[in-house]
Design an enzyme around this catalytic site. Structure first.
Site, mmCIF file in Angstrom:
data_model
loop_
_atom_site.group_PDB
_atom_site.id
_atom_site.type_symbol
_atom_site.label_atom_id
_atom_site.label_comp_id
_atom_site.label_asym_id
_atom_site.label_seq_id
_atom_site.Cartn_x
_atom_site.Cartn_y
_atom_site.Cartn_z
ATOM 1 N N THR A 39 4.279 8.131 5.938
ATOM 2 C CA THR A 39 3.054 8.545 5.251
ATOM 3 C C THR A 39 2.040 9.049 6.267
ATOM 4 O O THR A 39 1.864 8.469 7.341
ATOM 5 C CB THR A 39 2.440 7.393 4.452
ATOM 6 O OG1 THR A 39 2.085 6.325 5.342
ATOM 7 C CG2 THR A 39 3.418 6.869 3.413
ATOM 8 N N GLU A 71 0.748 0.464 -2.542
ATOM 9 C CA GLU A 71 0.923 1.900 -2.798
ATOM 10 C C GLU A 71 2.316 2.208 -3.332
ATOM 11 O O GLU A 71 2.478 2.956 -4.304
ATOM 12 C CB GLU A 71 0.704 2.689 -1.506
ATOM 13 C CG GLU A 71 -0.687 3.198 -1.271
ATOM 14 C CD GLU A 71 -0.698 4.221 -0.143
ATOM 15 O OE1 GLU A 71 -0.807 5.427 -0.444
ATOM 16 O OE2 GLU A 71 -0.580 3.811 1.027
ATOM 17 N N ASP A 222 5.421 -15.187 -13.658
ATOM 18 C CA ASP A 222 5.061 -16.006 -14.816
ATOM 19 C C ASP A 222 4.344 -15.227 -15.917
ATOM 20 O O ASP A 222 3.968 -15.796 -16.945
ATOM 21 C CB ASP A 222 4.208 -17.203 -14.392
ATOM 22 C CG ASP A 222 2.881 -16.800 -13.760
ATOM 23 O OD1 ASP A 222 2.672 -15.591 -13.522
ATOM 24 O OD2 ASP A 222 2.049 -17.700 -13.492
ATOM 25 N N GLU A 280 -7.670 -1.499 -1.229
ATOM 26 C CA GLU A 280 -8.323 -0.288 -1.717
ATOM 27 C C GLU A 280 -9.508 -0.661 -2.601
ATOM 28 O O GLU A 280 -9.322 -1.259 -3.664
ATOM 29 C CB GLU A 280 -7.332 0.582 -2.504
ATOM 30 C CG GLU A 280 -6.250 1.209 -1.649
ATOM 31 C CD GLU A 280 -6.811 2.145 -0.599
ATOM 32 O OE1 GLU A 280 -7.771 2.878 -0.907
ATOM 33 O OE2 GLU A 280 -6.302 2.131 0.536
#
Length: 309
Positions: A39, A71, A222, A280
């Site tokens: 990336t 991501e 869960d 982020e």
């Protein structure tokens, strides 16, 4: 039988990792068809995952930190297929904090991490879907807000590279005199809370921000998200709590935290609220967070603490 086909998506900051390069070579010698993509800019992970799905790749490996994992997981979740038809997900932890990997007890050494992916059958895992002002987002580990979020957002990249998780502690200490509470209303099935808070954790996983175990009992299979709210405290108590939380002193957190476990949660704030979604930041006045059960399959250790069995 055709060899297993993997696509490893490497964070561009870790291209000089010689251990990973050697580990990739070893897996190739073992008969695994392993392609590597690096990336460079926003959108690369999404594009590489799309190519992997189109190419019929069996496993997509995220090589990086919690942000890279999120991501890649989000890019997989964007596809319409269910977990059984999408590539499985693996992780080689190469980040600063490696919060998800630490809580999951994943090996840090690249060869060990890749070997685990080859040997362990992928397990169904949940993801968090976050709807906010700027569209839907996915979160693999923890969404956090308040004091811990500011520490993570403000921690200098150079400091993280030199000091690792200690960088978060130093940044947290520098903020202790300016913890501003945030007012919000939280609501979910059989849960409601409204008031001012200084820290918030919404956990699919357990820890974030360099070792802050905000949701210490969370499980990733869960179908539920764990909610931890630290209400506003006065004066020195707040500063002391900030130090203890950043330093990993869970006893202090347990004394004051409001906790819940719900399939979804609505958050409404009169002021812009920033949530850190696996590294982020996303700012909105209204969030809806939903735990999507078994959205992906992931290769994890046999005794992984994040799996409920």
């Amino acid at each position: 039988m055709a060899p297993s086909h993997w696509r490893l998506i490497l964070n561009g900051k870790s291209t000089d990792n010689l251990d990973l390069r050697e580990a990739v070579g070893t897996l190739r010698k073992r008969g695994i068809q392993l392609d590597v993509r690096v990336t460079w800019e926003d959108g690369d992970a999404e594009r590489y995952v799309g190519e992997a799905v189109a190419d019929g790749v069996h496993t997509v490996v995220a090589a990086g930190g919690d942000g890279t994992l999120s991501e890649v997981a989000a890019a997989l979740a964007h596809h319409e297929g269910d977990a059984a038809t999408l590539p499985s997900l693996g992780l080689v932890p190469l980040g600063t904090a490696n919060d998800f990997a630490t809580a999951a007890t994943l090996p840090i050494a690249p060869l060990e991490a890749l070997t685990l992916i080859a040997e362990r059958v992928a397990q169904p895992v949940d993801l968090l879907r976050i709807d906010a002002d700027h569209g839907p987002h996915w979160c693999a580990n923890v969404a956090s807000g308040g004091f811990g979020t500011q520490v993570t957002v403000e921690t200098d990249e150079g400091l993280k590279k030199m000091l690792g998780g200690l960088a978060y502690l130093i940044t947290g200490m520098s903020r202790l005199g300016r913890i501003d509470p945030i007012s919000a209303r939280f609501s979910g099935p059989e849960f409601s809370w409204e008031g001012e808070f200084i820290a918030l954790g919404l956990g699919n996983g357990r820890q974030a921000g360099g070792g802050q175990a905000l949701c210490p009992e969370a499980l990733i299979d869960d179908g539920l998200l764990d909610v931890t709210i630290v209400p506003d405290l006065d004066g020195e108590v707040a500063a002391t709590l900030g130090t203890l939380v950043t330093g990993g002193k869970q006893a202090a957190l347990e004394r004051v935290a409001v906790r819940a476990r719900v399939p979804w949660l609505d958050i409404v704030s009169q002021q812009p609220l920033t949530l850190n979604l696996d590294g982020e930041p996303e700012t909105s006045r209204h969030f809806r967070i939903e735990c999507v059960p078994a959205r992906l399959r992931m290769h994890l250790p046999g005794e992984c603490p994040l799996l409920g069995g």
